[in-house]
Design a protein around this motif. Structure first.
Motif, mmCIF file in Angstrom:
data_model
loop_
_atom_site.group_PDB
_atom_site.id
_atom_site.type_symbol
_atom_site.label_atom_id
_atom_site.label_comp_id
_atom_site.label_asym_id
_atom_site.label_seq_id
_atom_site.Cartn_x
_atom_site.Cartn_y
_atom_site.Cartn_z
ATOM 1 N N PRO A 80 -24.260 -31.776 21.219
ATOM 2 C CA PRO A 80 -25.508 -32.367 20.641
ATOM 3 C C PRO A 80 -25.272 -33.438 19.613
ATOM 4 N N ARG A 81 -24.139 -33.961 19.385
ATOM 5 C CA ARG A 81 -23.703 -34.996 18.557
ATOM 6 C C ARG A 81 -24.323 -36.324 19.378
ATOM 7 N N GLU A 317 -30.625 -36.190 16.877
ATOM 8 C CA GLU A 317 -29.086 -36.125 16.930
ATOM 9 C C GLU A 317 -28.215 -36.894 16.183
ATOM 10 N N LEU A 330 -31.449 -28.764 19.353
ATOM 11 C CA LEU A 330 -30.923 -29.699 20.440
ATOM 12 C C LEU A 330 -30.235 -29.004 21.325
#
Length: 340
Positions: A80-81, A317, A330
């Motif tokens: 999710p980064r 993000e 996310l």
């Protein structure tokens, strides 16, 4: 010590592009990790590197790849980064890699920089981290000043050395000019929410269709925003007034067609991350290249053509780096457990 950034190369032959990124990160004193893994030849290795890196605390991933260049998209599938993509010129001038990286489906954006621009990828990663780390943000500001100084000093080192019969080198000598900061009128900025986390600048009224996709998703992610339609070419003072008045904004999103001057104007006025959404105009032309192909020092995190929703996800993000609740949203969004 857990590094903040992980750089993944699709091939060892991409190391020269990675070195551009490493030079910047070394200068900014940001710890990073460097790995080689192929999205096609070692997909399981990519998955393990990314998932273990995310769990360990990696805040930003940089994927560097050429040709089909599916590596950044594969990275995005497992974290999710925020993921930054650097297309490499291996064939067709790198256009094949650029298209593969930037044109990602919702909800998996890649913050794409220009072809071979490993340096801009590192600066962009530092800008993302700088939202949550004041020391890194200050270092980014200092680095940008160094890029600006280099341009100014080149007038003496290059231009003054030119000896031609009709050139007047001493006419408006650059070293003698006092460069003042752009003045702005905060009372006539046109912003409605000066404390918004995201500022959205739309170049033309016709681009509002794409901008509304951004705002609708930001609302669902509980991210505050302000938006204004203004062109830096036709209304330069209004543009500066708005951008400078949004000094509390953490992220700027430029939405524009017709040469994408919005994003170019934005990066000159703020050290915060700028996300670019190139749009299709009434003639069917798009302005992807004029958004993504930025010079060293002023990156634009470009998403796909007309993909406003991915711009909003990318903003989410970036904010999720220190927001566990956003991470959960996310993750569910990417797993299609929720529909936003």
């Amino acid at each position: 010590m857990t590094p903040k950034i992980m750089i993944i190369l699709g091939s060892g032959s991409d190391i020269a592009i990675a070195e551009k990124a490493m030079d910047i990160l070394d200068k900014l004193e940001i710890p990073y990790s460097l790995k080689i893994a192929s999205a096609h030849r070692t997909p399981n290795l990519v998955r393990e590197i990314v998932t273990q890196g995310t769990d360990a605390g990696i805040e930003v991933f940089i994927g560097i790849a050429g040709l089909a260049a599916h590596l950044p998209g594969t990275i995005a599938a497992f974290t999710p980064r925020p993921v930054i993509g650097v297309p490499v010129d291996v064939a067709t001038g790198g256009m094949d890699a650029l298209q593969s990286i930037v044109q990602m489906p919702y909800p998996s954006p890649i913050a794409t920089v220009g072809i071979n621009r490993g340096d801009n990828a590192a600066i962009l990663a530092a800008q993302f981290i700088g939202l949550h780390n004041d020391e890194v943000h200050k270092k980014v500001i200092k680095l940008r000043k160094e890029y600006a100084t280099k341009v100014i000093e080149s007038n003496e080192s290059i231009i003054q050395a030119i000896d031609r019969p009709f050139i007047e080198n001493d006419f408006i000598r650059i070293k003698d000019i006092e460069i003042n900061k752009a003045e702005y009128d905060e009372n006539n900025s046109g912003c409605k929410n000066k404390d918004a986390e995201v500022a959205i600048i739309v170049g033309r009224q016709t681009d509002m269709i794409i901008a509304k996709k951004i705002t609708s998703l930001l609302e669902r992610l509980n991210i505050t925003y302000d938006m204004k339609v203004v062109c830096p070419i036709r209304s330069n003072k209004k543009f500066i007034n708005y951008v400078k008045s949004m000094k509390n904004a953490k992220i700027f999103i430029g939405v524009s067609s017709n040469s994408s001057q919005v994003t170019g104007g934005l990066v000159g006025l703020t050290a915060r991350p700028v996300i670019g959404v190139p749009c299709t105009n009434e003639n069917g032309d798009d302005y992807l290249l004029t958004t993504v192909s930025m010079p060293p020092g002023v990156p634009v995190a470009t998403v796909g053509i007309n993909n406003g929703k991915n711009a909003a996800v990318l903003a989410g993000e970036i904010f999720s780096i220190d927001n566990p609740e956003l991470v959960q949203i996310l993750e569910k969004l990417k797993d299609k457990k929720i529909n936003l």
